[in-house]
Design an enzyme around this catalytic site. Structure first.
Site, PDB file in Angstrom:
ATOM      1  N   GLU A 175      38.221  50.977   4.921  1.00 52.30           N
ATOM      2  CA  GLU A 175      38.991  52.419   4.685  1.00 52.30           C
ATOM      3  C   GLU A 175      40.486  52.024   4.055  1.00 52.30           C
ATOM      4  OE1 GLU A 175      38.442  55.666   5.061  1.00 52.30           O
ATOM      5  OE2 GLU A 175      36.391  55.375   5.821  1.00 52.30           O
ATOM      6  N   ASP A 176      40.185  51.265   2.690  1.00 53.91           N
ATOM      7  CA  ASP A 176      41.498  51.181   2.089  1.00 53.91           C
ATOM      8  C   ASP A 176      42.392  50.140   2.846  1.00 53.91           C
ATOM      9  OD1 ASP A 176      40.561  52.421  -0.242  1.00 53.91           O
ATOM     10  OD2 ASP A 176      41.089  54.210   0.389  1.00 53.91           O
ATOM     11  N   ALA A 177      42.233  49.497   3.681  1.00 53.96           N
ATOM     12  CA  ALA A 177      43.232  48.630   4.159  1.00 53.96           C
ATOM     13  C   ALA A 177      43.317  47.437   3.372  1.00 53.96           C
ATOM     14  CB  ALA A 177      42.731  48.328   5.948  1.00 53.96           C
ATOM     15  N   ARG A 220      36.697  55.558  -6.857  1.00 55.16           N
ATOM     16  CA  ARG A 220      38.008  56.022  -7.446  1.00 55.16           C
ATOM     17  C   ARG A 220      37.873  55.968  -8.944  1.00 55.16           C
ATOM     18  NH1 ARG A 220      40.091  54.034  -2.476  1.00 55.16           N
ATOM     19  NH2 ARG A 220      39.854  55.619  -1.041  1.00 55.16           N
ATOM     20  N   GLY A 255      46.960  51.988   0.659  1.00 52.38           N
ATOM     21  CA  GLY A 255      46.226  51.550   1.922  1.00 52.38           C
ATOM     22  C   GLY A 255      47.232  50.830   2.704  1.00 52.38           C
TER      23      GLY A 255
END
Lengths: 1142, 370
Positions: free
Chosen positions: A755-757, A937, A905
């Site tokens: 999740e974009d971390a 994206r 993120g």
């Protein structure tokens, strides 16, 4: 490898970088010149300067004489008005003000308004006229960097001496120490005919008239095939033919003639004519009587109006008020109405002729100057009225001594009025029926870009809640004027806009000379035309700012001549000449608030700017204005753009091309200009970045460490982006960056990157990556009281009970800069008098003072430091002490980061460097980003940024990524970047052979790795994390408090409760909702079912209603429930509890 | 790969792996799309079906293991480590980065700092300065230990920019070593005037008398690291206490700027590349791995002249032209090791220290197991 590679690159000189010359003439150099002349906030400054230089003088001239109504000989005449230098009066000595001083000591940056007056004085019954000059009637807040500002025309060194940042754009005000900007307001054009449909789908023509004297809205609407006029002053709609007749147009034939010969128009008007006849309205007299009956009642009319007839007055003064009526000659107005009707009918016959309300050409931007001038006019008139009233009252007194008119105009009304409007943002001008809120905003000083972005923001007049898509959609006419990317998300999406880089907003220009010029160039006066001629084909109506001047038989030649004059500088450069062939009209606009932009003029497709012009510009022999003067460049507004064929590049010009764009990337605004390769990104990503760039930490201004803002976020080691754009250089983002060039590896690592971390390298953090400083302001006031007592700040106690709390205090009782401050530490040891009302005589005893020290209430475990202590005098002449508390933070898990492509993120985990993967060259990334961020994206720009950055560090040249810059050389092509990479031994794809740091073996994929500019956003875990076991409770309900700031509990809400019910976890609900919240024991009387109480003396429970204690049960209830019962009882509702044995 | 019937494969001599398996075992294949066979075969019985013993033989290891120093400078060195497993090479790398102790400034006592650089930031910068002191001569200082001459190095920094003078740049050479320990006195001991005032350190002897510090005084490794800039009237007065620590606690204690290895590149021409193609091949490589050899009669042939220089840009196998001719490989047991020291210890010493630490670790495991 954080900053090591980058530090060396900073030394590259820009001249070398700017060297490449394109085949066509490189017009880029015009841009910095434009910004030098116009500046990023030039629209604000121009508008304010116009107001100060012209607008204010006009207002004063228009109201220059005030006379007493009692004695007509007593008068005061304003001879001139001007604005002095920003100053403040301290102990009756005028002291010059610098903006920075205003910020620090909470005063208003304002300059006195001087007037020269001639007035009547009277002493001993003898009247005489006197003159006085330099009378101060009030103080005008001054826009920074405007012509009245102290900073005007100062160079960098002088600015530095004044504590001002040279990169700060100005364009805002300082009111009571806070920086306030008047947002640009978007409105529909005034005085223009707009054809559209109303809610019912009826075609209507509306005009918002606005003159100095009056503002009104006129709507002509077609309803059931009949045409009506709708005006506020009439109770309901009135037939338009009656109105025409009332204006003296008694003959129906003439009306039809004025609409044109085409029988279709006559046919459309027929029902209206018939309706008028059905009301038996044939003559002007009948029409006026008919309208008289429709005039809205309950209005006050003066005697003169009553005599003339209210309908007449309304038609003359209110109905399309922008068309002047001289000596009751309504002909012009009739013609104007005829034009309105004609346009309406055209729209009925052909729907294309309808006007688009969202079309930028139909909009006007209202700037600070205009808004201030409205406010000033109102205040100035009020001042004069009040002065007259007071003078009258004085003159009516039988016994009066000396009289001096000039003393009545030096009241604080203007000062207070302006200051209040600016600080609250409420424009409440009764005189102009204006009541707007939220006109000003505090300048966001979170990041430099945020500040700049604020100056270009445009606020809509629509309410935000409307769920229409039209005004929110991107308008094709926005091209080059308004930034297509920069708009907020959510409710204001598409409504709040931002100016593009080269946009200029016009100010008013005088109409008189233009009118006479038009007549000279062969415009036939409207008054000399017959109705038949009005819409004669093969001649065009000439319309100046909504006013029909007349007709011209050869409009093309006329337009050409006008444009020639404009290019020669004979008329103002912002006057627009627009030929509308559909409407057979030629519009000339000289009003303020139009958006326009400069373009290069081309003759038959050949650019007027040649190589030698640019060379002269480079050598400093020319500037932007000389280009303008010599007719190489001109400003076009949105309407005139419709008459132009604009080529994007010189090479694309054809024989019909009239203009050539200066640079295509100027269609973007300041915020979107930071994004490298935005034209390769999915559009919403650019919009996200525009919002996020404003939250990025970095350098705020050169004077950031001297500022005393309530909250400042700074980056410890901000860097200049390796991949820059031209806009970045133009606005100075390379000097005040907000981010760092991080070496990013795009790969999966550890699973803490979902999740974009992002995964961060601990050594990078150790070496200073993402390190930031948070500064908060604490303030204390050394108060003086009415009884001549005051607070006192005293020596700290060095031993005793409170000694530990006062460790950080200096001998003067204030916290010392550099001391570490912990929660509960006293930062100012202050004592206040017990009695502040009654006067104290003699020496005051020690017991007269009580401690009123202030303690620091920061989060536990944060080692904050006192950064600065400043003493200043506030507006009430009290000493105010401000402390800046500083805290340096290194990134931790949960802090938010973002690249410049709308890819935010949080930090998912922090990993030791030895566990990090490394490349064949020993390069270890600073952070790892999950590749899943890319497919959905579609931020290809980010990939190109990585490639370009990598090539940049290899060859030692900053690479460029300006929007649409590839053809003109302002963006490096991917092929070229790849070649550079290959030359330095990298793969052309930017993918490296990577070894795992954990196993030591190579990874089974080549990893896309290189530097990307990362921003640290202001959202940090430390400010947000919150948990509580037990803690404070609310007094009334005895339930836990709410919110992090009050150390509140975490609510089990309705949805959570529903889940627990569905699951059947009843004991858990019981515990969460009662035991852990507000349990309370009550005594319930089983007889009456009401609550009793426990008498601890008698050791028995008693029911106060039944007056006995026999049938009492003890019960556990939520306290809120008990409260509800009592509240119900208080409104005569009896809740009774019926108990059963459980 | 072309499909070949099992029966057509050449016979493999007993006790040896088939050539392609041997290649997979010993080489990483750097294909245009992705590297393959990167993993090492650890299991001793991995090839028992073909009668090959894959277990690690100490004798074999002793015979094969070699270290060849390529370049040795004051601050960096490059050497080849041949005949070891990647996990072993990696262990050295990891130890070098994270577990070799050095001295670094940990505590900064700021008496006065009126410069623009904030106290924390200045301390952070000080911490990152490499100090030229042999960490082996010092002990670790735990939380409760007193700062003594055997665990703390004290530096003093006192710079002042006079009013009216030009701006000053404070560099690391202005850090002055205090062999006698701190000069700042503890406030609490101000009462006792007779004895030597108590300071923040309790040195029994001057450090100058210890070891050979008198000959080689302790100082920052680099004299030109910018710490701060001072405007007229600004001053910095502070004392910095350096202690021994390890890179895993904070990167400032890491003795290396970085240490890494790469596997020895092996570039193989699978087929003869001749004449124009040879010249083209030579040109495609940006790091000049290939060269041209005259084979007489005006004929030219491409040869792999400098495989070591291959940076794996894969330019030669990017286009289809040479995909069949060139194979890029890495030798799995040959490591080109580079150590870039920060300056506290010379790189060769660092490596030997790393070996000692690994030894210790092994011993610890053995004692734990026994």
């Amino acid at each position: 490898m954080v900053a090591k590679e980058n530090e060396q690159d900073v030394g590259i000189d820009k001249q070398f970088l700017a060297a490449p010359v394109k085949s066509a003439v490189d017009k880029f150099q015009l841009l910095p010149e434009f910004l030098k002349v116009r500046g990023l906030v030039k629209q604000h400054l121009d508008s304010f300067n116009y107001f100060v230089r012209t607008g204010m003088k006009n207002i004063v001239r228009a109201n220059k004489e005030i006379r007493s109504t009692v004695d007509k000989n007593v008068y005061l005449r304003y001879k001139s008005v001007r604005i002095g230098e920003p100053s403040v009066v301290v102990n009756s000595v005028m002291d010059q003000l610098s903006p920075h001083r205003c910020r620090l000591s909470d005063i208003t940056y304002a300059a006195p308004i001087y007037v020269d007056i001639e007035y009547v004085t009277e002493s001993n019954g003898k009247k005489s006229t006197a003159t006085k000059s330099d009378v101060i009637i009030g103080k005008m807040p001054i826009m920074l960097r405007s012509c009245c500002c102290l900073l005007y025309g100062k160079d960098e060194e002088e600015l530095a001496r004044l504590g001002e940042c040279p990169l700060d754009p100005g364009g805002y005000f300082i009111v009571k120490g806070t920086e306030k900007v008047i947002l640009i307001q978007e409105q529909l054009s005034k005085n223009r005919i707009i054809i559209d449909t109303d809610k019912k789908g009826c075609v209507q023509a509306s005009v918002m008239s606005s003159t100095e004297a009056r503002k009104s809205k006129t709507v002509i609407v077609m309803e059931k095939e009949k045409i009506y006029l709708s005006l506020n002053q009439f109770e309901k709609k009135v037939p338009i033919m009656a109105v025409m007749k009332a204006m003296g147009m008694e003959s129906d034939q003439e009306v039809v003639q004025m609409l044109g010969r085409d029988p279709r128009y006559g046919a459309l008007l027929l029902p209206s004519i018939e309706e008028c006849a059905s009301h038996h309205v044939y003559t002007q007299q009948e029409a006026l009587e008919f309208l008289e009956g429709k005039v809205a009642k309950s209005r006050f009319y003066s005697a003169s109006v009553e005599k003339e007839g209210r309908a007449m007055v309304i038609l003359r003064d209110v109905f399309v008020a922008n068309i002047p009526v001289r000596e009751n000659n309504f002909r012009l107005k009739c013609m104007y109405v005829a034009v309105m009707l004609r346009r309406m009918m055209e729209a009925i016959i052909n729907k294309d002729a309808m006007d688009d309300k969202d079309y930028v050409g139909n909009k006007r931007l209202e700037l600070s100057g205009q808004l201030l001038s409205l406010l000033f006019e109102d205040l100035f008139k009020t001042l004069n009225e009040e002065a007259v009233k007071e003078v009258d009252a004085f003159l009516n007194k039988p016994s009066r001594s000396r009289f001096d008119f000039s003393t009545y105009i030096t009241r604080g009304r203007i000062t207070v009025g302006l200051e209040r409007a600016l600080s609250t943002g409420n424009w409440d001008v009764k005189r102009f029926r204006m009541n707007r809120k939220g006109m000003t905003q505090v300048v966001a000083r979170l990041s430099f870009i945020g500040t700049l972005g604020m100056m270009t923001r445009i606020q809509p007049q629509f309410e935000k809640s409307r769920k229409v898509s039209g005004p929110r959609a991107l308008q094709p006419s926005q091209w080059g004027m308004l930034c297509p990317c920069d708009t907020p998300e959510g409710e204001a999406c598409g409504l709040v806009k931002n100016l593009a880089l080269m946009t200029h907003v016009t100010t008013d220009q005088e109409e008189g000379p233009i009118i006479s010029l038009c007549y000279c160039l062969g415009v036939e006066d409207l008054e000399l035309l017959s109705g038949e001629e009005l819409h004669a084909p093969n001649s065009y109506l000439i319309i100046l700012n909504g006013l029909i001047l007349g007709k011209h038989r050869r409009p093309k030649q006329f337009a050409q001549a006008m444009r020639k004059l404009r290019r020669a500088g004979k008329i103002g450069e912002f006057i627009s000449i627009f030929v509308n062939e559909k409407q057979h009209c030629l519009y000339i606009a000289s009003d303020g608030g139009r958006v326009c932009r400069p373009l290069v003029i081309a003759d038959r497709g050949v650019s007027r700017i040649k190589e030698h012009h640019m060379k002269e510009l480079k050598d400093g022999m020319r500037n932007f204005d000389s280009f303008l003067r010599e007719g190489l460049i001109e400003y076009l507004d949105v309407n005139e753009e419709n008459n132009a064929l604009i080529a994007l590049y010189e090479g694309e010009a054809t024989i019909d091309t009239t203009h050539i764009e200066i640079e295509p990337f100027t269609i973007l605004g300041v915020c979107a200009g930071l994004i490298p390769f935005p034209h390769h990104n999915q559009s919403p990503r650019n919009t996200y970045q525009c919002a996020m760039g404003k939250q990025a930490m970095g350098n705020i201004a050169y004077n950031q460490l001297c500022r005393m803002d309530t909250l400042i976020y700074l980056l410890v080691y901000p860097q200049r982006p390796l991949l820059t754009t031209r806009t970045i250089e133009l606005v100075g983002y390379d000097k005040l960056g907000a981010g760092q060039n991080a070496t990013v590896a795009v790969m999966s690592y550890s699973g803490y990157d979902i999740e974009d971390a992002i995964v961060m390298n601990k050594s990078s953090l150790d070496r200073g990556f993402g390190r930031c400083i948070v500064m908060k302001k604490l303030a204390a006031v050394h108060q003086k009281y009415a009884n001549n007592t005051s607070d006192r700040i005293i020596r700290p106690q060095r031993d005793g009970r409170n000694a530990e709390k006062m460790q950080i205090l200096d001998e003067d009782g204030l916290a010392a800069p550099g001391e570490i401050i912990r929660p509960q530490d006293v930062y100012i040891y202050k004592q206040s008098p017990i009695d502040t009302k009654n006067t104290i005589s003699g020496t005051v005893p020690e017991s007269f003072y009580k401690d009123s020290w202030q303690t620091y209430k920061g989060p536990e475990g944060e080692t904050a430091v006192v950064d600065r202590v400043a003493l200043s005098t506030d507006r009430n002449d009290n000493m105010s002490i401000t402390f800046m508390i500083r805290h340096t933070r290194r990134p931790e898990v949960g802090d938010k980061f973002s690249s410049r492509h709308g890819q935010k993120g949080v930090c998912g985990t922090i990993v030791q460097q030895e566990d990090f993967p490394f490349s064949e060259r020993g390069i270890c990334p600073d952070l790892i980003m999950n590749p899943h961020g890319f497919p959905s994206r579609m931020t290809v720009g980010k990939m190109i940024e990585l490639l370009g950055g990598k090539a940049g560090v290899s060859c030692g040249r900053f690479h460029y990524g300006s929007a649409f810059g590839e053809p003109s050389g302002h963006a490096d092509k991917v092929e070229v970047i790849s070649e550079t990479l290959v030359k330095h031994g990298f793969s052309y794809t930017g993918k490296d052979f990577i070894y795992s740091g954990i196993t030591g073996m190579p990874l089974q994929a080549y990893i896309f790795m290189g530097p990307i500019y990362y921003q640290k956003l202001k959202h940090m875990v430390l400010d947000k994390m919150h948990a509580r076991g037990s803690g404070p409770k609310v007094m009334m309900t005895r339930q836990p408090t709410e919110g992090r700031s009050r150390n509140g509990g975490l609510r089990v809400g309705e949805m959570e409760r529903d889940c627990l019910i569905a699951y059947g976890a009843s004991m858990l609900i019981y515990e969460r909702l009662m035991i852990s919240s507000d349990p309370f024991e009550v005594q319930v009387c089983r007889k009456c079912g009401l609550l009793g109480y426990y008498n601890s003396k008698l050791k028995a429970a008693i029911c106060s209603t039944c007056k006995d204690g026999e049938k009492i049960s003890t019960l556990k209830l939520p306290y809120a429930c008990k409260l509800l019962f009592q509240e119900l009882q208080s409104m005569n509702i009896v809740p009774r509890l019926q108990l059963t044995e459980a | 790969m072309e499909k070949v019937s099992v029966w057509d494969l050449p016979d493999v001599p007993e006790g040896q792996l088939p050539s392609h398996i041997q290649l997979q075992r010993t080489r990483v294949h750097c294909n245009p799309d992705a590297p393959t066979h990167t993993e090492n075969v650890q299991y001793s019985g991995a090839y028992s079906s073909v009668g090959v013993d894959n277990s690690l033989q100490l004798e074999q290891f002793r015979k094969n293991f070699r270290v060849e120093v390529i370049r040795l400078g004051k601050e960096d060195m490059e050497f080849d480590m041949i005949g070891v497993d990647p996990s072993l090479a990696n262990a050295f790398r990891r130890i070098l980065i994270a577990e070799l102790p050095t001295m670094a400034i940990e505590k900064v006592l700021i008496a006065n700092n009126t410069s623009v650089v904030q106290d924390e930031v200045l301390s952070h910068r000080l911490g990152l300065i490499p100090i030229n002191a042999d960490p082996r001569l010092f002990d670790y200082k735990s939380e409760n230990d007193d700062p003594k001459e055997n665990n703390t190095i004290v530096f003093k920094l006192h710079v002042r920019c006079e009013r009216g003078g030009p701006r000053l740049t404070v560099k690391s050479d202005q850090l002055k070593w205090l062999p006698n320990g701190s000069e700042f006195s503890l406030e609490t001991s101000a009462a006792k005037s007779t004895a030597k005032p108590k300071t923040y350190t309790t040195f029994h002897t001057s450090q100058e008398t210890l070891h050979d510090f008198s000959k080689k005084p302790i100082a920052p490794c680099h004299p030109d690291i910018i710490l701060s800039k001072l405007g007229p009237g600004q001053e910095i007065e502070l004392e910095a206490h350096a202690v021994k620590g390890m890179g895993k606690t904070h990167a400032k204690w890491s003795p290396v700027a970085t240490a890494w290895y790469r596997m020895l590149p092996e570039v193989v021409l699978l087929q003869q590349v001749e004449d124009e193609r040879a010249e083209k091949l030579v040109k495609t490589c940006p790091v000049n791995v290939f060269d041209i050899e005259d084979v007489g009669k005006g004929k030219k042939r491409a040869i792999v002249a400098r495989p070591r220089g291959c940076t794996l840009c894969r330019e030669c196998i990017r286009e289809d032209e040479f995909k069949q001719d060139v194979a890029l490989r890495r030798v799995k047991d040959h490591f080109i090791f580079t150590i870039e020291s920060t300056g506290a210890l010379p790189p060769e010493v660092l490596f030997t220290e790393a070996v000692k630490i690994l030894e210790d670790k092994c011993e610890r495991v053995i004692t734990e197991l026994s």
